[in-house]
Design a protein around this motif. Structure first.
Motif, PDB file in Angstrom:
ATOM      1  N   PRO A 333     -36.890  49.968   9.211  1.00 38.14           N
ATOM      2  CA  PRO A 333     -36.234  50.529   8.031  1.00 38.14           C
ATOM      3  C   PRO A 333     -35.199  51.583   8.415  1.00 38.14           C
ATOM      4  CG  PRO A 333     -38.607  50.413   7.723  1.00 38.14           C
ATOM      5  CD  PRO A 333     -38.345  50.130   9.178  1.00 38.14           C
ATOM      6  N   ALA A 334     -34.382  51.969   7.448  1.00 32.10           N
ATOM      7  CA  ALA A 334     -33.280  52.922   7.680  1.00 32.10           C
ATOM      8  C   ALA A 334     -33.816  54.354   7.686  1.00 32.10           C
ATOM      9  CB  ALA A 334     -32.210  52.738   6.613  1.00 32.10           C
ATOM     10  N   TRP A 335     -34.564  54.686   8.762  1.00 33.33           N
ATOM     11  CA  TRP A 335     -35.159  56.020   8.819  1.00 33.33           C
ATOM     12  C   TRP A 335     -34.103  57.112   8.859  1.00 33.33           C
ATOM     13  CZ3 TRP A 335     -39.393  54.827   7.037  1.00 33.33           C
ATOM     14  CH2 TRP A 335     -40.244  53.849   7.557  1.00 33.33           C
ATOM     15  N   ASP A 336     -32.928  56.831   9.457  1.00 31.46           N
ATOM     16  CA  ASP A 336     -31.897  57.864   9.530  1.00 31.46           C
ATOM     17  C   ASP A 336     -31.444  58.284   8.135  1.00 31.46           C
ATOM     18  OD1 ASP A 336     -30.877  55.302   9.193  1.00 31.46           O
ATOM     19  OD2 ASP A 336     -28.993  55.734  10.229  1.00 31.46           O
ATOM     20  N   ARG A 337     -31.332  57.339   7.219  1.00 33.52           N
ATOM     21  CA  ARG A 337     -30.917  57.674   5.863  1.00 33.52           C
ATOM     22  C   ARG A 337     -32.031  58.419   5.121  1.00 33.52           C
ATOM     23  NH1 ARG A 337     -28.602  52.837   2.597  1.00 33.52           N
ATOM     24  NH2 ARG A 337     -27.836  54.601   1.340  1.00 33.52           N
ATOM     25  N   VAL A 338     -33.263  58.012   5.357  1.00 33.14           N
ATOM     26  CA  VAL A 338     -34.382  58.687   4.707  1.00 33.14           C
ATOM     27  C   VAL A 338     -34.489  60.137   5.182  1.00 33.14           C
ATOM     28  CG1 VAL A 338     -36.897  58.728   4.494  1.00 33.14           C
ATOM     29  CG2 VAL A 338     -35.673  56.560   4.323  1.00 33.14           C
ATOM     30  N   GLU A 340     -32.258  62.109   6.004  1.00 36.42           N
ATOM     31  CA  GLU A 340     -31.226  62.980   5.449  1.00 36.42           C
ATOM     32  C   GLU A 340     -31.717  63.700   4.199  1.00 36.42           C
ATOM     33  OE1 GLU A 340     -27.101  60.597   6.673  1.00 36.42           O
ATOM     34  OE2 GLU A 340     -27.962  60.380   4.663  1.00 36.42           O
ATOM     35  N   LEU A 341     -32.783  63.201   3.596  1.00 42.66           N
ATOM     36  CA  LEU A 341     -33.281  63.768   2.347  1.00 42.66           C
ATOM     37  C   LEU A 341     -33.998  65.091   2.614  1.00 42.66           C
ATOM     38  CD1 LEU A 341     -34.716  60.498   0.762  1.00 42.66           C
ATOM     39  CD2 LEU A 341     -32.545  61.625   0.218  1.00 42.66           C
ATOM     40  N   PRO A 342     -33.855  66.064   1.731  1.00 42.61           N
ATOM     41  CA  PRO A 342     -34.520  67.358   1.946  1.00 42.61           C
ATOM     42  C   PRO A 342     -36.033  67.236   1.848  1.00 42.61           C
ATOM     43  CG  PRO A 342     -33.547  67.247  -0.256  1.00 42.61           C
ATOM     44  CD  PRO A 342     -33.058  66.037   0.485  1.00 42.61           C
ATOM     45  N   GLY A 343     -36.722  67.923   2.739  1.00 40.48           N
ATOM     46  CA  GLY A 343     -38.183  67.949   2.701  1.00 40.48           C
ATOM     47  C   GLY A 343     -38.850  66.680   3.157  1.00 40.48           C
ATOM     48  N   ALA A 344     -38.126  65.808   3.900  1.00 45.86           N
ATOM     49  CA  ALA A 344     -38.699  64.542   4.354  1.00 45.86           C
ATOM     50  C   ALA A 344     -39.453  64.740   5.667  1.00 45.86           C
ATOM     51  CB  ALA A 344     -37.609  63.497   4.539  1.00 45.86           C
ATOM     52  N   HIS A 345     -40.667  64.216   5.732  1.00 46.31           N
ATOM     53  CA  HIS A 345     -41.492  64.301   6.942  1.00 46.31           C
ATOM     54  C   HIS A 345     -42.000  62.890   7.236  1.00 46.31           C
ATOM     55  CE1 HIS A 345     -41.684  68.716   6.368  1.00 46.31           C
ATOM     56  NE2 HIS A 345     -41.769  68.389   5.087  1.00 46.31           N
ATOM     57  N   LEU A 346     -41.525  62.298   8.321  1.00 50.83           N
ATOM     58  CA  LEU A 346     -41.883  60.924   8.686  1.00 50.83           C
ATOM     59  C   LEU A 346     -42.990  60.929   9.731  1.00 50.83           C
ATOM     60  CD1 LEU A 346     -41.363  57.832   8.636  1.00 50.83           C
ATOM     61  CD2 LEU A 346     -39.603  58.227  10.396  1.00 50.83           C
ATOM     62  N   HIS A 347     -44.030  60.142   9.481  1.00 52.31           N
ATOM     63  CA  HIS A 347     -45.135  59.982  10.427  1.00 52.31           C
ATOM     64  C   HIS A 347     -45.328  58.492  10.670  1.00 52.31           C
ATOM     65  CE1 HIS A 347     -46.665  64.204   9.961  1.00 52.31           C
ATOM     66  NE2 HIS A 347     -46.046  64.068   8.797  1.00 52.31           N
ATOM     67  N   ALA A 377     -38.733  61.764  -3.422  1.00 51.83           N
ATOM     68  CA  ALA A 377     -39.516  60.599  -3.028  1.00 51.83           C
ATOM     69  C   ALA A 377     -38.989  59.331  -3.707  1.00 51.83           C
ATOM     70  CB  ALA A 377     -40.985  60.817  -3.373  1.00 51.83           C
ATOM     71  N   LEU A 378     -38.569  59.446  -4.948  1.00 51.69           N
ATOM     72  CA  LEU A 378     -38.007  58.291  -5.651  1.00 51.69           C
ATOM     73  C   LEU A 378     -36.675  57.862  -5.035  1.00 51.69           C
ATOM     74  CD1 LEU A 378     -38.906  59.268  -9.311  1.00 51.69           C
ATOM     75  CD2 LEU A 378     -39.726  57.249  -8.067  1.00 51.69           C
ATOM     76  N   ARG A 379     -35.900  58.824  -4.552  1.00 52.26           N
ATOM     77  CA  ARG A 379     -34.669  58.467  -3.837  1.00 52.26           C
ATOM     78  C   ARG A 379     -34.999  57.690  -2.566  1.00 52.26           C
ATOM     79  NH1 ARG A 379     -31.743  64.075  -3.181  1.00 52.26           N
ATOM     80  NH2 ARG A 379     -30.228  62.813  -1.993  1.00 52.26           N
ATOM     81  N   ALA A 380     -36.052  58.101  -1.888  1.00 53.24           N
ATOM     82  CA  ALA A 380     -36.474  57.383  -0.681  1.00 53.24           C
ATOM     83  C   ALA A 380     -36.937  55.969  -1.028  1.00 53.24           C
ATOM     84  CB  ALA A 380     -37.591  58.151   0.018  1.00 53.24           C
ATOM     85  N   GLY A 382     -35.746  54.118  -3.308  1.00 54.99           N
ATOM     86  CA  GLY A 382     -34.535  53.331  -3.461  1.00 54.99           C
ATOM     87  C   GLY A 382     -33.934  52.931  -2.130  1.00 54.99           C
ATOM     88  N   LEU A 383     -33.944  53.835  -1.165  1.00 55.91           N
ATOM     89  CA  LEU A 383     -33.379  53.540   0.153  1.00 55.91           C
ATOM     90  C   LEU A 383     -34.207  52.497   0.902  1.00 55.91           C
ATOM     91  CD1 LEU A 383     -32.478  57.177   1.312  1.00 55.91           C
ATOM     92  CD2 LEU A 383     -30.864  55.362   0.695  1.00 55.91           C
ATOM     93  N   LEU A 384     -35.513  52.529   0.708  1.00 53.43           N
ATOM     94  CA  LEU A 384     -36.415  51.661   1.470  1.00 53.43           C
ATOM     95  C   LEU A 384     -36.746  50.363   0.746  1.00 53.43           C
ATOM     96  CD1 LEU A 384     -38.906  54.371   2.786  1.00 53.43           C
ATOM     97  CD2 LEU A 384     -37.183  53.146   4.131  1.00 53.43           C
ATOM     98  N   GLY A 385     -36.398  50.266  -0.513  1.00 53.03           N
ATOM     99  CA  GLY A 385     -36.768  49.089  -1.282  1.00 53.03           C
ATOM    100  C   GLY A 385     -38.197  49.116  -1.756  1.00 53.03           C
ATOM    101  N   LEU A 386     -38.784  50.322  -1.856  1.00 51.92           N
ATOM    102  CA  LEU A 386     -40.140  50.465  -2.381  1.00 51.92           C
ATOM    103  C   LEU A 386     -40.104  50.490  -3.902  1.00 51.92           C
ATOM    104  CD1 LEU A 386     -41.584  53.228  -0.015  1.00 51.92           C
ATOM    105  CD2 LEU A 386     -42.381  50.870  -0.174  1.00 51.92           C
ATOM    106  N   GLU A 387     -41.163  49.988  -4.505  1.00 49.13           N
ATOM    107  CA  GLU A 387     -41.278  50.026  -5.957  1.00 49.13           C
ATOM    108  C   GLU A 387     -41.402  51.481  -6.414  1.00 49.13           C
ATOM    109  OE1 GLU A 387     -44.362  48.484  -9.443  1.00 49.13           O
ATOM    110  OE2 GLU A 387     -44.492  47.676  -7.388  1.00 49.13           O
ATOM    111  N   PRO A 388     -40.595  51.911  -7.399  1.00 45.47           N
ATOM    112  CA  PRO A 388     -40.711  53.299  -7.874  1.00 45.47           C
ATOM    113  C   PRO A 388     -42.059  53.528  -8.576  1.00 45.47           C
ATOM    114  CG  PRO A 388     -39.206  52.055  -9.266  1.00 45.47           C
ATOM    115  CD  PRO A 388     -39.549  51.168  -8.105  1.00 45.47           C
ATOM    116  N   PHE A 389     -42.364  54.784  -8.773  1.00 47.30           N
ATOM    117  CA  PHE A 389     -43.673  55.132  -9.369  1.00 47.30           C
ATOM    118  C   PHE A 389     -43.467  56.050 -10.564  1.00 47.30           C
ATOM    119  CE2 PHE A 389     -42.550  57.981  -5.949  1.00 47.30           C
ATOM    120  CZ  PHE A 389     -42.811  59.245  -6.457  1.00 47.30           C
TER     121      PHE A 389
END
Length: 389
Positions: A333-338, A340-347, A377-380, A382-389
């Motif tokens: 997935p496009a982790w670089d774009r994710v 860029e979002l404020p407060g993002a922590h990838l594990h 999180a909802l912006r993420a 959209g970037l990842l193609g995850l279903e919104p909540f």
């Protein structure tokens, strides 16, 4: 006979863990951050926890030589996976402190025992019936239908569960599940799902994380939200007190997660317990001053359990292997774009192969308030193609 330490196990000691998955990996990281050595027992040479541990014992959970090796190098032992055979934990406890103990793990491994434990602790659960014999199937009350038939053992992430609308569907489902012992639970009108993570020491001291609101899809946790107002205050207090009672009822030592259903009438019923850290507590790595994995280390080492303080509202997204195939071919997935979002922590969990439904990692978004964390999180999504909540 169990070799009990005379006091806390201080950094420099070796802590063992049964199971090499992502929960073991995050435990190992927490233990190493505090200065402990670690040993992992798991047969998979590429297990996420084994690849980052000081020692990886590559055997099955019931292998006598492997258990003896783990016990010889570890001063205390825990588990990251509730389906580790309770017999293995009993064997290890003859030589070393094991937290949680085999009795608590055995309860969590069997839905019928689990329901009975909840009832003993005075915590309401869904109306249910145990089905182990044909005559029990015939005796099921119509009041429990429609319902969900669940295998008593080895069920997780929605596996071993079949929704049944009537008695004919119930009979077919039991046949499909090969007539193994099952529990039929009445379907209830849900408003939300939530969970509580507690840590309890051998001295009875207990602390907890804030109540976590959860969203499941296809039986797998998809989203966790944590912050003021995520659930009514009275509901949150009730969930915390119920979780504490469940832990006290088995003299639990270690980290325990209990999941609940919030019904449309505002009442709360317990669903199940996990004798280990839990997906829904992953946000604590980034949103609290003490994570669930540090609590696991502290509890098994006999260190003080300090009450965690949430310093940021948090939304956690579970990352399944499906994300690696959204473009029609396997690609990351496009982790670089994710990021860029404020407060993002990838594990990411160090798993070499992505598969549909496989837990590959999680994303936590922290912010000053829950609305801001949710928006990011909802912006993420959209970037990842995850279903919104």
């Amino acid at each position: 006979m169990t070799s009990k330490p005379s006091g806390p196990l201080l950094p420099g000691a070796t802590l063992g863990v049964m199971g090499g998955g992502q929960l073991g990996r995050m435990f190992v990281h927490a233990a190493q951050q505090l200065g402990y050595r670690t040993a992992v027992l798991d047969a998979d040479e590429d297990s996420p926890a084994g690849t980052v541990s000081h020692l990886h014992v590559r055997t099955g959970y019931l292998d006598e030589a492997g258990l003896a090796q783990l016990a010889s190098v570890s001063q205390a032992i825990t588990t990251e996976f509730e389906n580790v055979p309770a017999a293995a934990l009993t064997r290890l406890a003859q030589q070393r402190p094991v937290a949680p103990g085999a009795d608590a793990v055995a309860i969590a491994q069997d839905r019928a025992q689990e329901k009975a434990h909840f009832t003993r602790c005075g915590v309401p659960c869904a109306p249910h019936a145990v089905i182990e014999k044909p005559e029990q199937l015939q005796a099921v009350s119509d009041d429990f239908l429609p319902g969900v038939l669940k295998t008593s053992r080895l069920g997780y992430d929605g596996k071993g569960q079949v929704r049944v609308a009537d008695r004919a569907a119930l009979a077919r489902a039991w046949e499909e599940l090969r007539r193994v012992p099952c529990v039929l639970e009445k379907l209830l009108p849900l408003a939300a799902e939530c969970s509580v993570v507690v840590a309890r020491g051998a001295d009875g001291a207990m602390v907890h994380l804030p109540v976590q609101r959860n969203l499941h899809r296809n039986g797998i946790l998809a989203v966790t939200e944590v912050g003021p107002g995520v659930l009514p205050d009275a509901t949150a207090r009730q969930a915390i007190e119920a979780t504490r009672a469940i832990a006290e009822g088995v003299s639990y030592v270690g980290v325990l997660c209990v999941e609940f259903f919030l019904l449309q009438d505002g009442s709360l019923v317990v669903n199940e317990m996990a004798p280990r850290p839990h997906n829904s507590g992953h946000w604590s790595l980034d949103g609290a001053d003490v994570s669930q994995f540090e609590l696991q280390v502290r509890a098994m080492a006999g260190l003080p359990l300090t009450q965690p303080r949430q310093h940021s509202a948090a939304v956690m997204l579970n990352l399944l292997g499906d994300l690696w195939f959204t473009g029609g071919r396997e690609q990351p997935p496009a982790w670089d774009r994710v990021l860029e979002l404020p407060g993002a922590h990838l594990h990411l969990y160090g798993k070499a192969q992505a598969r549909a439904g496989r837990k590959m990692g999680h994303l936590t978004f922290t912010a000053a308030d829950l609305a801001s964390a949710r928006d990011t999180a909802l912006r993420a999504c959209g970037l990842l193609g995850l279903e919104p909540f």
